[in-house]
Write an enzyme that holds these catalytic residues in place. Structure first.
Site, short mmCIF file in Angstrom:
data_model
loop_
_atom_site.label_atom_id
_atom_site.label_comp_id
_atom_site.label_asym_id
_atom_site.label_seq_id
_atom_site.Cartn_x
_atom_site.Cartn_y
_atom_site.Cartn_z
N ASP A 491 0.80 -1.23 0.00
CA ASP A 491 0.00 0.00 0.00
C ASP A 491 0.83 1.27 0.00
O ASP A 491 0.31 2.35 -0.30
CB ASP A 491 -0.84 0.06 1.29
CG ASP A 491 -1.93 -0.97 1.32
OD1 ASP A 491 -2.55 -1.20 0.28
OD2 ASP A 491 -2.16 -1.54 2.41
C1 NOJ Z 1 -2.22 -3.83 5.11
C2 NOJ Z 1 -3.35 -4.06 4.18
O1 NOJ Z 1 -4.50 -4.51 4.89
C3 NOJ Z 1 -2.97 -5.06 3.13
O2 NOJ Z 1 -3.99 -5.13 2.19
C4 NOJ Z 1 -1.68 -4.65 2.46
O3 NOJ Z 1 -1.42 -5.54 1.45
C5 NOJ Z 1 -0.59 -4.51 3.46
N1 NOJ Z 1 -1.00 -3.51 4.40
C6 NOJ Z 1 0.78 -4.17 2.85
O4 NOJ Z 1 0.89 -2.84 2.51
#
Ligand code: NOJ
Length: 798
Positions: A491
């Site tokens: 993200d």
């Molecule tokens: C938390 C998120 O819920 C997930 O979807 C994401 O892939 C990870 N962060 C990594 O950034």
């Protein structure tokens, strides 16, 4: 272990010292009604939506010693004086003789002994009910008779959890409490919901007096404290019906004289219903001790059945604890709660289900509750767009989608480049588990609506999958690699419009492999997907190889990220593990890439997501650089990505390394470092601080992480190698060479397979013989057998 121990036989972790480094929690109920309970009895409860229908006021940011949501007081009456303590330890913090918090499946049991009184409380939500039950047993352990009062207490929140924090006039003006049933039931509501939604608090014994106003309960304009509420030093509470303000509920019960050894039982209920009349049948039902006993037995039965689906016996006790009890349980929790509500994901404001999160979470429960998995997958597809991309989030109550943080930068793309692809993997896993191909023909609308809010178009599930693939195929950048979107799985790397993601390329590759396998099984043409696959594989290898590992991104101007040319973020684990998983890496490049992971990213506490960490905010890369080096995605050990490295190692045949990776993040194996790790030893956290951070090894964000599903899949499907396919159950272990043998019991399509695997030559991989009920089988796949039977599978590795 330092703060407790695993009791696998009872499916519990038992905490024996309440001074855990942070609160260790447990989930009760489901998103339909439930929440979490911490190990000192505090509880955060909600119904259907922690943001817009929250019941108890649990403020995680308060110190551990503070009252949070609920507690229980015991009062010993000696003449005109009172001794008061909480059998949960918090908030009165008395010296205890015994304290045990049994973290069970769907229940928490706190058993304590203070001042010669044993209190044994089981906290749970009966299956399908909308009430939290606390089943309290008090025993006089001393040699003298004692007069004991018991006062359960709850503090309410406004249903709109965020408004409770942001509006200190409207909220207190609108919340009210009143007594019913002669003071035996306390009703609490927000005025606007008086006729439609009430919380109730009651018990199965006569209430002598009650309080519903927090200031009055604490006393002296709240200079009385939760540790010493002044009202409890009066014979009775004030019976005040709060008309505004901070509403609480306290029910004073005189349980009378306890002779030495005598036990009495009190059952409390905290629930929600449309109105009191609607609640009365449930209230009456759970006032009966036998109904509460039955509800606990039902809960145990559910979990016994759930866990029996897959049981393992390996030479590693910590792996057994996780794979037999706590990991499948955490998968159930993530499937239920997505990223809605935990001690760290506090459920304020809009959130809902994550499209990519839930697609992956479902994969962790398909063997156990396939029907629920199927429903969730179809629900998610309602927010897939007609062009094949997907909304990032979905509110399952309103079915409204949201694009999450993709709106944060106006000049970046407003979708995530990976979301839509995950569901291809999840649907394929569902089909392999169940053989229920009817799912592919079910019709689900796409997200776009007309003015009457009717879907503009619907399509079959198979059609949804095809559009997902096509979207990635059609949205590529300068190197022909898939566009990043606002971000991919990571993200926090938010490059400019036009940036490309190698991760998306690999995920697309895995999705294409699944599509080809599915089409081949259905005897449909695979040529188009094979061409897509070959084309992407060539592009990845033409431009993505950096010498010793694969690049992770290209920015819009062609600058690589995840390359030796970068000063920060030179190498990313997902760029390597997924290159192996997609089959895009040649065997030589795959091995070299995973060796680079071992060399540059591995630590004794797990594999870092990337290295070196960015050291200062850089608007070009975005979110990742908001963290100091070593934290979260910026060089932290992001656990979700670790199982992918385990899987890649099994695909390369290195069982010792796969197990090393498994073991180093296994929370059950963290006894020696628990004071550094800090989190619950019975669930995976989302992140551990990496070695660039001074607090290397500190875990955070436990429970709601994709780590649960993938660690379970890595353990069962890839290390132990028991994997559903379209043809039967594949047995393809990749284990540590030192293991002599292991066993797995697997319920698959109605058949129980008792599988014994022997490793006389101490290899990692390779099966030399397979017998089912004594009969030799060619290959490594146990074919489908008639249901309702037990079959014995003997496997020899070599
Ligand atoms: C938390 C998120 O819920 C997930 O979807 C994401 O892939 C990870 N962060 C990594 O950034």
């Amino acid at each position: 272990m330092k703060y407790g121990y695993f009791d696998d036989a009872h499916h519990e972790y038992v905490i024996t010292d309440p001074h855990t480094p942070v609160k260790w929690i447990n989930y009760i109920g489901t998103l339909a009604f439930g929440g979490f309970v911490d190990h000192t009895g505090g509880a955060l409860l909600c119904k259907q939506d922690p943001s817009l229908n929250r019941i108890t006021r649990y403020l995680a940011l308060l110190p551990a010693s503070e009252f949070k949501g609920e507690t229980l007081y015991v009062r010993i009456r000696r003449g005109n004086s009172y001794q008061i303590f909480s059998p949960y330890y918090v908030p009165t913090l008395d010296q205890y003789d015994r304290y045990e918090c049994h973290v069970g499946l769907g229940y928490t049991r706190i058993l304590s002994e203070f001042y010669g009184i044993r209190t044994d409380v089981t906290i749970f939500v009966p299956t399908g009910a909308e009430v939290e039950v606390r089943d309290i047993r008090i025993t006089n352990l001393g040699s003298e008779a004692l007069e004991i009062d018991v006062i359960p207490v709850v503090e309410y929140t406004h249903f709109d959890a965020l408004k409770q924090l942001t509006n200190a006039d409207w909220v207190p003006q609108t919340v009210q409490s009143e007594a019913a049933d002669g003071g035996n039931i306390l009703v609490n509501y927000a005025f606007m919901h008086k006729q439609t939604r009430i919380n109730y608090f009651t018990s199965n014994r006569p209430v002598s007096s009650f309080e519903s106003d927090r200031p009055r309960f604490l006393g002296n304009h709240e200079y009385g404290t939760w540790a010493k509420p002044l009202s409890l030093f009066q014979p009775e509470l004030s019976n005040y019906e709060a008309r505004r303000g901070d509403n609480a509920g306290a029910l004073l019960h005189h349980l009378g004289l306890f002779n030495p050894g005598e036990t009495k039982r009190l059952i409390t209920q905290l629930g929600q219903a449309a109105n009191l009349d609607a609640a009365l049948p449930s209230i009456t039902y759970y006032r009966a001790e036998n109904h509460v006993d039955e509800a606990q037995a039902e809960l145990r039965h559910f979990w016994d059945t759930y866990l029996a689906t897959i049981q393992v016996e390996t030479p590693d006790a910590s792996m057994n604890s996780m794979l037999n009890v706590h990991n499948p349980r955490q998968c159930h929790t993530t499937k239920n709660w997505s990223r809605y509500l935990s001690l760290y994901q506090t459920g304020y404001g809009e959130r809902g289900l994550g499209y990519r999160d839930s697609s992956q979470d479902v994969m962790g429960v398909l063997a156990h509750i396939p029907d629920e998995g199927k429903e969730l997958l179809k629900k998610l597809m309602h927010v897939q767009m007609r062009n094949g991309s997907a909304m990032h989030q979905l509110n399952p109550l309103t079915m409204v989608g949201a694009i999450g943080e993709a709106m944060e930068y106006e000049d970046r793309l407003h979708y995530y480049g990976d979301d839509h692809l995950w569901i291809v993997l999840a649907v394929a896993a569902y089909l392999k588990e169940t053989g229920d191909f009817t799912l592919l023909d079910e019709v689900v609308p796409y997200y776009e609506k007309d003015k009457q809010n009717q879907p503009l178009e619907s399509g079959t599930v198979f059609g949804h999958l095809k559009r997902a693939i096509q979207f990635t195929h059609d949205n590529t950048g300068a190197h022909g690699l898939p566009l990043l979107g606002y971000a991919d799985w990571n993200d926090t790397v938010n490059l400019r419009k036009g940036a490309e993601s190698l991760f998306n390329a690999h995920l697309y590759g895995v999705a294409l492999l699944e599509m080809m396998e599915l089409c081949a099984h259905l005897q449909q043409p695979t040529g188009k997907y094979q061409a897509y696959y070959d084309e992407m594989k060539a592009r990845v290898n033409d431009c993505g190889w950096d010498g010793s590992w694969y690049i992770r991104y290209f920015d819009v101007d062609g600058t690589p990220l995840g390359s030796h040319q970068n000063s920060h973020g030179q190498i990313y684990v997902n760029g390597q593990s997924w290159a192996v998983m997609s089959g895009f890496a040649t065997p030589e490049r795959g091995r070299a890439a995973m060796d680079s992971v071992y060399e540059k990213l591995n630590t004794p506490n797990g594999i870092k997501l990337s290295a070196p960490g960015f050291n200062g905010f850089d608007p070009i890369v975005g979110g990742i650089s908001t963290y100091p080096p070593g934290a979260k995605e910026n060089g932290g050990i992001f656990l979700h990505a670790n199982p992918w490295a385990m899987i890649a190692e099994t695909m390369l045949g290195n069982g010792d390394r796969a197990f090393q990776y498994y073991n180093q993040i296994n929370p059950a194996a963290k006894n020696d470092v628990i004071d550094v790790f800090e989190c619950e030893p019975y669930v995976y956290p989302q992140n551990i601080l990496g070695d660039e951070h001074p607090q290397f090894g500190l875990g955070r964000n436990s429970w709601l992480s994709g780590t649960a599903s993938w660690a379970y899949q890595a353990g069962i499907k890839f290390i132990l190698g028991i994997r559903p396919t379209y043809e039967g159950l594949l047995i393809d272990p990749c284990i540590p060479t030192r293991w002599d043998s292991f066993k797995v019991s697997r319920l698959y399509r109605g058949v129980t397979y008792i599988i014994a695997i022997h490793n006389p030559n101490h290899v990692s991989q390779g099966v030399t013989s397979l017998r089912v009920d004594g009969q030799p089988i060619q290959g490594q796949i146990v074919p489908f057998l008639p249901p309702d039977q037990v079959h014995f599978v003997e496997v020899t590795m070599g």
